[in-house]
Design a protein around this motif. Structure first.
Motif, PDB file in Angstrom:
ATOM      1  N   HIS A  76      10.746 -11.867  -4.089  1.00 34.65           N
ATOM      2  CA  HIS A  76      10.641 -11.242  -2.765  1.00 34.65           C
ATOM      3  C   HIS A  76      11.923 -10.920  -1.882  1.00 34.65           C
ATOM      4  O   HIS A  76      12.084 -10.150  -1.443  1.00 34.65           O
ATOM      5  CB  HIS A  76       9.517 -12.069  -1.963  1.00 34.65           C
ATOM      6  CG  HIS A  76       9.101 -11.537  -0.524  1.00 34.65           C
ATOM      7  ND1 HIS A  76       8.242 -10.534  -0.365  1.00 34.65           N
ATOM      8  CD2 HIS A  76       9.579 -11.857   0.495  1.00 34.65           C
ATOM      9  CE1 HIS A  76       8.438 -10.236   0.899  1.00 34.65           C
ATOM     10  NE2 HIS A  76       9.125 -10.935   1.511  1.00 34.65           N
ATOM     11  N   HIS A 111      13.067  -7.669  -0.874  1.00 35.28           N
ATOM     12  CA  HIS A 111      12.842  -7.277   0.432  1.00 35.28           C
ATOM     13  C   HIS A 111      13.982  -7.588   1.433  1.00 35.28           C
ATOM     14  O   HIS A 111      14.071  -7.394   2.636  1.00 35.28           O
ATOM     15  CB  HIS A 111      11.661  -7.734   0.905  1.00 35.28           C
ATOM     16  CG  HIS A 111      10.652  -7.114  -0.120  1.00 35.28           C
ATOM     17  ND1 HIS A 111      10.190  -5.745   0.094  1.00 35.28           N
ATOM     18  CD2 HIS A 111       9.777  -7.632  -0.909  1.00 35.28           C
ATOM     19  CE1 HIS A 111       9.022  -5.544  -0.732  1.00 35.28           C
ATOM     20  NE2 HIS A 111       8.837  -6.757  -1.420  1.00 35.28           N
ATOM     21  N   ALA A 122      -3.906 -10.225  11.761  1.00 32.06           N
ATOM     22  CA  ALA A 122      -3.291  -9.289  10.670  1.00 32.06           C
ATOM     23  C   ALA A 122      -3.562  -7.792  10.946  1.00 32.06           C
ATOM     24  O   ALA A 122      -2.860  -7.053  10.234  1.00 32.06           O
ATOM     25  CB  ALA A 122      -4.616  -9.698   9.575  1.00 32.06           C
ATOM     26  N   LEU A 124       8.362  -7.269   9.065  1.00 28.06           N
ATOM     27  CA  LEU A 124       7.155  -7.191   8.340  1.00 28.06           C
ATOM     28  C   LEU A 124       7.498  -7.391   6.754  1.00 28.06           C
ATOM     29  O   LEU A 124       6.697  -8.048   6.190  1.00 28.06           O
ATOM     30  CB  LEU A 124       6.577  -5.818   8.469  1.00 28.06           C
ATOM     31  CG  LEU A 124       5.948  -5.494   9.721  1.00 28.06           C
ATOM     32  CD1 LEU A 124       5.209  -3.832  10.086  1.00 28.06           C
ATOM     33  CD2 LEU A 124       4.770  -6.459  10.165  1.00 28.06           C
ATOM     34  N   ALA A 125       8.378  -6.786   6.191  1.00 27.53           N
ATOM     35  CA  ALA A 125       8.713  -6.677   4.942  1.00 27.53           C
ATOM     36  C   ALA A 125       9.210  -8.140   4.497  1.00 27.53           C
ATOM     37  O   ALA A 125       8.823  -8.763   3.384  1.00 27.53           O
ATOM     38  CB  ALA A 125       9.719  -5.776   4.520  1.00 27.53           C
ATOM     39  N   TRP A 152       6.531 -11.500   7.354  1.00 22.93           N
ATOM     40  CA  TRP A 152       5.137 -11.168   7.448  1.00 22.93           C
ATOM     41  C   TRP A 152       4.591 -11.147   6.168  1.00 22.93           C
ATOM     42  O   TRP A 152       3.401 -11.608   5.792  1.00 22.93           O
ATOM     43  CB  TRP A 152       4.586 -10.112   8.189  1.00 22.93           C
ATOM     44  CG  TRP A 152       3.231  -9.907   8.615  1.00 22.93           C
ATOM     45  CD1 TRP A 152       2.480  -8.962   7.966  1.00 22.93           C
ATOM     46  CD2 TRP A 152       2.381 -11.152   9.404  1.00 22.93           C
ATOM     47  NE1 TRP A 152       1.272  -9.480   8.599  1.00 22.93           N
ATOM     48  CE2 TRP A 152       1.188 -10.338   9.421  1.00 22.93           C
ATOM     49  CE3 TRP A 152       2.515 -11.949   9.840  1.00 22.93           C
ATOM     50  CZ2 TRP A 152       0.269 -10.947   9.989  1.00 22.93           C
ATOM     51  CZ3 TRP A 152       1.689 -12.501  10.812  1.00 22.93           C
ATOM     52  CH2 TRP A 152       0.383 -12.120  10.523  1.00 22.93           C
ATOM     53  N   ARG A 153       5.270 -10.463   5.112  1.00 26.00           N
ATOM     54  CA  ARG A 153       4.659 -10.460   3.892  1.00 26.00           C
ATOM     55  C   ARG A 153       5.264 -11.265   2.746  1.00 26.00           C
ATOM     56  O   ARG A 153       4.958 -10.924   1.356  1.00 26.00           O
ATOM     57  CB  ARG A 153       4.725  -8.785   3.269  1.00 26.00           C
ATOM     58  CG  ARG A 153       4.216  -8.088   4.164  1.00 26.00           C
ATOM     59  CD  ARG A 153       4.110  -6.387   3.492  1.00 26.00           C
ATOM     60  NE  ARG A 153       3.715  -5.682   4.723  1.00 26.00           N
ATOM     61  CZ  ARG A 153       4.402  -4.438   5.405  1.00 26.00           C
ATOM     62  NH1 ARG A 153       5.585  -4.231   4.895  1.00 26.00           N
ATOM     63  NH2 ARG A 153       3.793  -3.646   6.261  1.00 26.00           N
ATOM     64  N   HIS A 154       5.798 -12.350   3.264  1.00 19.30           N
ATOM     65  CA  HIS A 154       6.502 -13.234   2.393  1.00 19.30           C
ATOM     66  C   HIS A 154       5.298 -13.894   1.400  1.00 19.30           C
ATOM     67  O   HIS A 154       4.520 -14.372   2.110  1.00 19.30           O
ATOM     68  CB  HIS A 154       7.171 -14.395   3.213  1.00 19.30           C
ATOM     69  CG  HIS A 154       8.149 -15.153   2.084  1.00 19.30           C
ATOM     70  ND1 HIS A 154       7.562 -16.250   1.376  1.00 19.30           N
ATOM     71  CD2 HIS A 154       9.426 -15.170   2.283  1.00 19.30           C
ATOM     72  CE1 HIS A 154       8.774 -16.645   1.023  1.00 19.30           C
ATOM     73  NE2 HIS A 154       9.711 -16.100   1.245  1.00 19.30           N
ATOM     74  N   PRO A 155       5.526 -13.874   0.307  1.00 19.70           N
ATOM     75  CA  PRO A 155       4.290 -14.628  -0.505  1.00 19.70           C
ATOM     76  C   PRO A 155       4.026 -16.026  -0.163  1.00 19.70           C
ATOM     77  O   PRO A 155       2.852 -16.431  -0.785  1.00 19.70           O
ATOM     78  CB  PRO A 155       4.820 -14.408  -2.158  1.00 19.70           C
ATOM     79  CG  PRO A 155       6.348 -14.563  -1.927  1.00 19.70           C
ATOM     80  CD  PRO A 155       6.650 -13.668  -0.530  1.00 19.70           C
ATOM     81  N   ARG A 200      -1.067 -17.436   6.258  1.00 17.64           N
ATOM     82  CA  ARG A 200      -1.484 -17.142   7.392  1.00 17.64           C
ATOM     83  C   ARG A 200      -2.690 -18.037   8.137  1.00 17.64           C
ATOM     84  O   ARG A 200      -2.811 -18.193   9.315  1.00 17.64           O
ATOM     85  CB  ARG A 200      -2.017 -15.389   7.576  1.00 17.64           C
ATOM     86  CG  ARG A 200      -0.866 -14.638   7.213  1.00 17.64           C
ATOM     87  CD  ARG A 200      -1.297 -13.096   7.241  1.00 17.64           C
ATOM     88  NE  ARG A 200      -0.312 -12.653   6.546  1.00 17.64           N
ATOM     89  CZ  ARG A 200      -0.304 -11.263   6.177  1.00 17.64           C
ATOM     90  NH1 ARG A 200      -1.515 -10.540   6.565  1.00 17.64           N
ATOM     91  NH2 ARG A 200       0.660 -10.278   5.863  1.00 17.64           N
TER      92      ARG A 200
END
Length: 308
Positions: free
Chosen positions: A39, A43, A170, A202-203, A206-209, A213
């Motif tokens: 990631h 990203h 979300a 976001l990339a 927020w979308r970190h594996p 959340r």
């Protein structure tokens, strides 16, 4: 035996797993997973000119490096490179070759000042000094025995204060982005950071594996996010990636509230170990962590090398 340095093959699961394993053995106080390694490589913002390198000896990955430009800093020419070698594969030339390869790349991209985290041990510090790096600030790794910690009760929330999770945002995470941007600007650091690119956040964030959340806690005051504690998990361990409060709401115990609530949720979810890191100059957060029962388990020292 010959050591060579090459780019990490992000499409090769075995290569990525070896990279993550070396990192885990070198710095077990940070969560490293193959998914997180890929990631970051995929990203990270293109302006960072980032690379992930491996040092390989006879087909075995024995060293790693992550490097790039601090593209989100208002001061151009700053860069980072962090090198970690398998603890049982020292003195084979892997570290020096990784440093030289990284420096050549960063210099070619216009870097003028290179920052690196170095483990606080005689061999590591001597290695950095030999390569022209000077000591600066330090940061502690801390661990909490979450299964047995005497976590304080949350108690009644003050009027106008409520607890939410990142999952509640979300559909529209922009309020969390704005909170992150406001708090990171005041975090102790050698390199000033400005979060202005929402899509990049976001990339990358927020979308970190590893981002959990449900365990990431947001303290809302009068309807607006005021503090948060960001939780990363790898399935077995829990780590705090960031805890902060907007400047206007500091001194009211909101960061302590956010972190306590997140830790209690983590324990209820079955996590037994909690990790975090603190700059040694961040007295307020160190005090919060001590109050929660964290203990220092290792230290890294920030080093810098100025070019030309």
């Amino acid at each position: 035996m010959t050591v060579l340095v090459r780019d990490l093959r992000s499409d090769d699961p075995a290569d990525v797993a070896a990279f993550a394993q070396v990192r885990h053995l070198a710095v077990p106080f940070i969560l490293w997973t193959p998914e997180a390694v890929v990631h970051r490589l995929v990203h990270t913002h293109p302006d960072a000119r980032s690379r992930s390198l491996v040092a390989e000896e006879d087909g075995e990955v024995i060293g790693t490096a992550q490097l790039g430009l601090a593209h989100d800093s208002p001061e151009p020419g700053q860069a980072y490179l962090n090198v970690y070698v398998h603890p049982e594969r020292f003195r084979r030339g892997a570290g020096g070759l990784l440093v030289r390869t990284a420096e050549e790349h960063l210099t070619g991209e216009g870097a003028r000042k290179l920052y690196s985290w170095v483990l606080d041990g005689p061999a590591h510090l001597a290695f950095a000094e030999r390569h022209g790096y000077e000591r600066r600030r330090a940061s502690h790794f801390l661990r909490l025995d979450l299964a047995n910690a005497a976590l304080p009760p949350l108690g009644a929330l003050p009027p106008g204060v409520e607890l939410r999770t990142a999952a509640d945002y979300a559909d529209d995470p922009r309020p969390v982005f704005e909170l992150d941007a406001a708090t990171v600007a005041d975090e102790p650091s050698d390199v000033a950071v400005e979060f202005t690119d929402y899509e990049a956040w976001l990339a990358e964030t927020w979308r970190h594996p590893l981002l959990d959340r449900e365990l990431t806690t947001v303290v809302v005051v009068d309807g607006r996010p005021a503090a948060f504690s960001v939780a990363h998990t790898d399935g077995t361990r829990y780590a705090t990636a960031m805890t902060g409060t907007v400047r206007a709401r500091r001194g009211r115990g909101l960061a302590k509230l956010a972190k306590t609530a997140s830790l209690r949720r983590a324990r209820a979810a079955g996590y037994t170990e909690a990790l975090t890191g603190n700059d040694t100059d961040n007295g307020p957060m160190l005090a919060v962590n001590k109050w929660l029962g964290y203990e220092i388990c290792a230290t890294e020292v920030r080093h810098v090398r100025e070019l030309g």
